[in-house]
Design a protein around this motif. Structure first.
Motif, mmCIF file in Angstrom:
data_model
loop_
_atom_site.group_PDB
_atom_site.id
_atom_site.type_symbol
_atom_site.label_atom_id
_atom_site.label_comp_id
_atom_site.label_asym_id
_atom_site.label_seq_id
_atom_site.Cartn_x
_atom_site.Cartn_y
_atom_site.Cartn_z
ATOM 1 N N UNK A 1 31.467 29.252 30.700
ATOM 2 C CA UNK A 1 30.545 29.013 29.584
ATOM 3 C C UNK A 1 30.926 29.859 28.369
ATOM 4 N N UNK A 2 31.277 31.120 28.603
ATOM 5 C CA UNK A 2 31.613 32.023 27.492
ATOM 6 C C UNK A 2 32.865 31.581 26.750
ATOM 7 N N UNK A 3 33.791 30.952 27.479
ATOM 8 C CA UNK A 3 35.060 30.553 26.872
ATOM 9 C C UNK A 3 35.135 29.048 26.594
ATOM 10 N N UNK A 4 34.059 28.320 26.911
ATOM 11 C CA UNK A 4 34.034 26.888 26.641
ATOM 12 C C UNK A 4 35.113 26.114 27.373
ATOM 13 N N UNK A 5 35.411 26.531 28.606
ATOM 14 C CA UNK A 5 36.481 25.889 29.380
ATOM 15 C C UNK A 5 36.020 25.758 30.832
ATOM 16 N N UNK A 6 35.594 24.580 31.219
ATOM 17 C CA UNK A 6 35.029 24.363 32.555
ATOM 18 C C UNK A 6 36.011 24.633 33.689
ATOM 19 N N UNK A 7 37.304 24.533 33.438
ATOM 20 C CA UNK A 7 38.284 24.773 34.514
ATOM 21 C C UNK A 7 38.267 26.231 34.986
ATOM 22 N N UNK A 8 37.793 27.139 34.131
ATOM 23 C CA UNK A 8 37.759 28.564 34.484
ATOM 24 C C UNK A 8 36.805 28.848 35.635
ATOM 25 N N UNK A 9 35.754 28.028 35.786
ATOM 26 C CA UNK A 9 34.786 28.242 36.863
ATOM 27 C C UNK A 9 35.482 28.193 38.224
ATOM 28 N N UNK A 10 36.304 27.185 38.435
ATOM 29 C CA UNK A 10 37.008 27.058 39.708
ATOM 30 C C UNK A 10 38.192 27.997 39.833
ATOM 31 N N UNK A 11 38.833 28.303 38.731
ATOM 32 C CA UNK A 11 40.019 29.166 38.751
ATOM 33 C C UNK A 11 39.666 30.632 38.982
ATOM 34 N N UNK A 12 38.432 31.021 38.691
ATOM 35 C CA UNK A 12 38.036 32.422 38.815
ATOM 36 C C UNK A 12 38.240 32.963 40.230
ATOM 37 N N UNK A 13 37.895 32.202 41.235
ATOM 38 C CA UNK A 13 38.014 32.663 42.625
ATOM 39 C C UNK A 13 39.424 33.122 42.962
ATOM 40 N N UNK A 14 40.402 32.306 42.654
ATOM 41 C CA UNK A 14 41.799 32.659 42.931
ATOM 42 C C UNK A 14 42.249 33.834 42.076
ATOM 43 N N UNK A 15 41.876 33.819 40.810
ATOM 44 C CA UNK A 15 42.323 34.864 39.880
ATOM 45 C C UNK A 15 41.730 36.228 40.208
ATOM 46 N N UNK A 16 40.550 36.256 40.812
ATOM 47 C CA UNK A 16 39.866 37.530 41.036
ATOM 48 C C UNK A 16 39.958 38.055 42.462
ATOM 49 N N UNK A 17 40.575 37.310 43.359
ATOM 50 C CA UNK A 17 40.692 37.784 44.737
ATOM 51 C C UNK A 17 41.425 39.120 44.770
ATOM 52 N N UNK A 18 40.794 40.109 45.395
ATOM 53 C CA UNK A 18 41.364 41.447 45.481
ATOM 54 C C UNK A 18 41.206 42.272 44.216
ATOM 55 N N UNK A 19 40.497 41.698 43.203
ATOM 56 C CA UNK A 19 40.304 42.394 41.922
ATOM 57 C C UNK A 19 38.869 42.282 41.421
ATOM 58 N N UNK A 20 37.966 41.841 42.253
ATOM 59 C CA UNK A 20 36.589 41.528 41.853
ATOM 60 C C UNK A 20 35.698 42.770 41.801
ATOM 61 N N UNK A 21 36.213 43.907 42.291
ATOM 62 C CA UNK A 21 35.424 45.129 42.256
ATOM 63 C C UNK A 21 34.849 45.477 43.611
ATOM 64 N N UNK A 22 33.878 46.371 43.586
ATOM 65 C CA UNK A 22 33.315 46.926 44.814
ATOM 66 C C UNK A 22 31.800 46.885 44.797
#
Length: 185
Positions: A131-152
């Protein structure tokens, strides 16, 4: 170092910035994850859903460095860490998300948090980023991009105040055998 502090006290996933947080044994008063207990959910399938269990998710932490890595993986110039729903945004702890459970983070006031687990990717931040970037593909891509980097995720071990700009002392899990007294037989 603590760069940003946030509290989700309006029921929204994304918190509002504050200058300091008062950590209590129940977490952050009025935050959406406050309390000594929480309800079992999809993350705890060994308990019936809705069962009261200990709250090991009182606080969420992310690092600026890992947010930069997630942004690069998503093809974004920047990623606002607040979109990940954290309470503390830290800088200068290499591979924050890979710190093992039982590591403690201590702040100048003496406030200490106990790392309980890595925060796994979920749909809420993906939707916020899209929503912040106006790009719906980011919703699904976030999971792969953040694996192991999502925090604690963490709980409060010692009460105290944390302020933006505070240093952070990492107290690693002690792996050495504890000293056991000898028993005479």
């Amino acid at each position: 170092m603590v760069t940003t502090l946030l509290i989700a006290d309006s029921g929204d996933f994304v918190g509002r910035k504050v200058a300091c947080l008062s950590l209590t044994f129940g977490g952050l008063h009025a935050d959406r994850h406050a309390g000594n207990t929480r309800r079992a959910d999809a993350r705890t399938p060994w308990h019936p859903r809705g069962t009261p269990i200990a709250n090991t998710r009182q606080l969420s932490l992310v690092s600026l460095e890992e947010c930069e890595e997630i942004a690069a993986a998503l093809g974004l110039a920047t990623l606002d860490p607040a979109l990940l729903g954290p309470n503390l945004v830290l800088q200068g702890i290499a591979s924050l998300s890979l710190l093992p459970p039982a590591t403690r983070l201590q702040f100048p006031s003496g406030a200490t948090i106990f790392i309980t687990e890595q925060n796994v990717p979920c749909r809420h931040p993906g939707a916020r980023i899209a929503a912040a970037h106006g790009d719906s593909r980011l919703a699904g891509a976030f999971g792969r991009a953040s694996t192991g980097r999502r925090g604690l995720l963490a709980l409060v071990e010692r009460e105290g105040v944390v302020q933006a700009g505070d240093s952070v002392r990492t107290v690693p899990l002690r792996t050495a055998r504890p000293h056991l007294p000898r028993v005479k037989s």
